[in-house]
Design an enzyme around this catalytic site. Structure first.
Site, mmCIF file in Angstrom:
data_model
loop_
_atom_site.group_PDB
_atom_site.id
_atom_site.type_symbol
_atom_site.label_atom_id
_atom_site.label_comp_id
_atom_site.label_asym_id
_atom_site.label_seq_id
_atom_site.Cartn_x
_atom_site.Cartn_y
_atom_site.Cartn_z
ATOM 1 N N VAL A 1 -1.658 -48.322 -30.767
ATOM 2 C CA VAL A 1 -2.858 -47.859 -30.064
ATOM 3 C C VAL A 1 -2.571 -47.721 -28.577
ATOM 4 O O VAL A 1 -3.047 -46.791 -27.920
ATOM 5 C CB VAL A 1 -4.036 -48.825 -30.315
ATOM 6 C CG1 VAL A 1 -5.257 -48.409 -29.504
ATOM 7 C CG2 VAL A 1 -4.387 -48.868 -31.802
ATOM 8 N N GLY A 2 -1.765 -48.630 -28.028
ATOM 9 C CA GLY A 2 -1.418 -48.569 -26.614
ATOM 10 C C GLY A 2 -0.714 -47.272 -26.253
ATOM 11 O O GLY A 2 -0.962 -46.683 -25.192
ATOM 12 N N CYS B 1 -0.590 -62.492 -29.444
ATOM 13 C CA CYS B 1 0.458 -61.538 -29.084
ATOM 14 C C CYS B 1 1.740 -62.234 -28.641
ATOM 15 O O CYS B 1 2.837 -61.724 -28.849
ATOM 16 C CB CYS B 1 -0.038 -60.606 -27.979
ATOM 17 S SG CYS B 1 -0.646 -61.479 -26.512
ATOM 18 N N GLU C 1 -1.546 -54.454 -22.337
ATOM 19 C CA GLU C 1 -0.846 -55.638 -22.857
ATOM 20 C C GLU C 1 -0.816 -55.486 -24.369
ATOM 21 O O GLU C 1 -1.842 -55.607 -25.033
ATOM 22 C CB GLU C 1 -1.570 -56.911 -22.422
ATOM 23 C CG GLU C 1 -0.694 -58.148 -22.560
ATOM 24 C CD GLU C 1 -1.067 -58.989 -23.754
ATOM 25 O OE1 GLU C 1 -0.328 -58.898 -24.773
ATOM 26 O OE2 GLU C 1 -2.051 -59.720 -23.691
ATOM 27 N N GLY D 1 -3.976 -54.962 -27.188
ATOM 28 C CA GLY D 1 -3.973 -54.690 -28.616
ATOM 29 C C GLY D 1 -2.603 -54.226 -29.071
ATOM 30 O O GLY D 1 -1.585 -54.557 -28.457
ATOM 31 N N SER D 2 -2.571 -53.435 -30.111
ATOM 32 C CA SER D 2 -1.305 -53.050 -30.727
ATOM 33 C C SER D 2 -0.566 -52.020 -29.888
ATOM 34 O O SER D 2 -1.161 -51.245 -29.131
ATOM 35 C CB SER D 2 -1.563 -52.476 -32.124
ATOM 36 O OG SER D 2 -2.160 -51.187 -32.033
#
Length: 494
Positions: A244-245, A296, A262, A240-241
């Site tokens: 958030v990561g 992505c 990722e 995800g983003s």
């Protein structure tokens, strides 16, 4: 907007619209009901009653118990289950492809590619199901032996996004199961069928023991951070983003959990002065506009040497402006709908901001229902918001480079480092330049959207931590243990 008849698909049913916890299809106990809709016309595909935090905790408890027994399974048992899960996907290909398109807004081509990739990851995992409990002996001495054992890690938390839900879920779930782990998986609820329920059904069909795979259909407002903080989870796998990561990484660090992250991308597509421009255009069109740019690895910046800039821009616009758009289930469609209204509004704002920043609008698209047709901006400054943002939409950004060296410098001038591409006639020099780009992957004379189950897939910088793919994922999802064996009596100094 053209109307379409209701789809009758045997995989869209009451059972599949539930969570799969401890081998049972459970209705959510929340008061919230979520409607999964077709992004094209917002028609309801199915409704899901969300699972609660207590149900998620139950899933983790069952996963912990089940993993102890699953860790004792034989290589043959694990391989047979993985094989049968793959057979289920193959035998239901047509309906699965249909659901992938309906939920994600992906074209028929994209949906077929996604199922193909999911199957590749599943089938590749069969090859390394024998890696756990393998023993490697390293040089010791006449008095001591050194044995290196590989053991299952335990319970894995898996969180997948909306854009390639089946593939990006399977690349965590399949390796985890192959290596003797159990999984608690939360797909993006917008794509709960293709990101969760279909995978659960495949493994249920295969005879996977209950509790080894748990699919929890829920949302953050119901469960908070339980997917991240549950004490039974040993690793958090998230796609995800980057924002958030970073949050997940911070929580994982506090709790000493492993992560496989990722994250976002800002992939450069570099066209050098000696490139085959026509082929570069062909590659760029595919790598920019597949799945409406919602990938992505998608090409986010087209960086073109000044000597071939005009030729490239002309060819790119000619192709972009005639790409077929419309309902994603039409086999001719290339540009389908964006996933939701929020993504459309964000994309439209990026367009307005780019205009204000002074970029040249070389091709103006339009909004048709929930579809955005291609936009192309030229003379873009690499420091602009447009160039530095992962836009996740069919908006192309073209940047002129004064030299090949400047092109590489521009390519690196980003916080991200997932995928990249270079077009050149000199493959030796091209590979040298590829090593100068700070990204996890660089593709010569191809576009940036590439994946395979036997390559080290992952990013640098803000694009993530860890690598998927065989054999790299084996290291991520297992424990390495050293056992020394003293074969001669040791004399101690005191």
């Amino acid at each position: 907007m053209q109307q379409y008849k209701e789809v009758k698909n045997s995989l869209i049913n009451e059972e599949m619209s539930r969570s799969f916890i401890n081998g049972e299809w459970q209705e959510g106990k929340s008061n919230q009901i979520y409607e999964i809709v077709n992004p094209y016309d917002r028609s309801v595909i199915t409704t899901i009653k969300l699972a609660t935090k207590e149900q998620l905790k139950e899933a983790f408890e069952n996963a912990k118990k089940a993993q102890k027994d699953w860790a004792k399974s034989t290589v043959e048992q694990r391989r047979e289950i993985l094989h049968e899960a793959a057979e289920y996907l193959k035998n239901n290909r047509e309906e699965i492809v249909e659901i992938l398109g309906l939920e994600t807004g992906g074209s028929v081509l994209k949906s077929n590619i996604e199922l193909h990739l999911a199957l590749e990851f599943l089938e590749e995992s069969i090859k390394y199901a024998n890696e756990i409990y393998s023993v490697r002996e390293v040089p010791g001495s006449e008095e001591k032996l050194h044995h290196i054992h590989r053991l299952p890690l335990g319970v894995i938390s898996s969180i997948s996004p909306f854009n390639f839900p089946m593939n990006l879920s399977m690349r965590t779930i399949a390796p985890a199961i192959a290596l003797g782990n159990s999984v608690v998986h939360k797909p993006d609820i917008q794509v709960g069928l293709s990101g969760g329920s279909i995978i659960a059904k495949a493994f249920e069909h295969a005879g996977l023991p209950k509790g080894v795979l748990n699919i929890v259909q829920t949302d953050i407002n119901e469960i908070g951070e339980e997917m991240l903080t549950n004490p039974h989870s040993k690793l958090i796998s998230f796609t995800g983003s980057s924002e958030v990561g970073r949050h997940i990484g911070a929580i994982a660090g506090q709790n000493l959990k492993r992560v496989a992250l990722e994250l976002g991308g800002n992939s450069p597509f570099v066209v050098l002065s000696d490139a085959d421009v026509d082929q570069a255009v062909n590659a760029a069109i595919f790598g920019k506009f597949i799945h409406q740019g919602q990938i992505c690895m998608i090409i986010n910046r087209l960086i073109v040497h000044k000597n071939v800039y005009d030729q490239f821009v002309e060819g790119f616009i000619e192709k972009a402006k005639v790409l077929p758009y419309g309902y994603q289930r039409d086999p001719k469609t290339v540009i389908g709908p964006l996933i939701n209204e929020r993504q459309i509004e964000k994309a439209l704002q990026y367009i307005e901001d780019a205009k204000k920043e002074g970029a040249t609008l070389a091709l103006e698209g339009k909004r048709i229902g929930n579809i955005l047709t291609p936009y192309v901006f030229t003379n873009v400054d690499n420091s602009s918001k447009l160039a530095q943002t992962e836009v996740f939409a069919p908006i192309a950004t073209i940047i002129k480079a004064e030299s090949d060296e400047e092109a590489i410098r521009i390519a690196n001038d980003t916080d991200y480092g997932l995928s990249s591409a270079i077009f050149t006639s000199d493959l030796i020099r091209g590979e040298e330049l590829a090593l100068q780009i700070d990204s996890g992957m660089t593709h010569l004379n191809d576009q940036t959207v590439n994946d395979a189950p036997n390559i080290p897939f992952g990013g640098n910088k803000a694009s993530g931590l860890g690598r998927f793919g065989n054999p790299w994922v084996v290291e991520e999802f297992t424990i390495t243990k050293w056992v020394s064996v003293q074969i001669k009596e040791r004399q101690y100094p005191f």
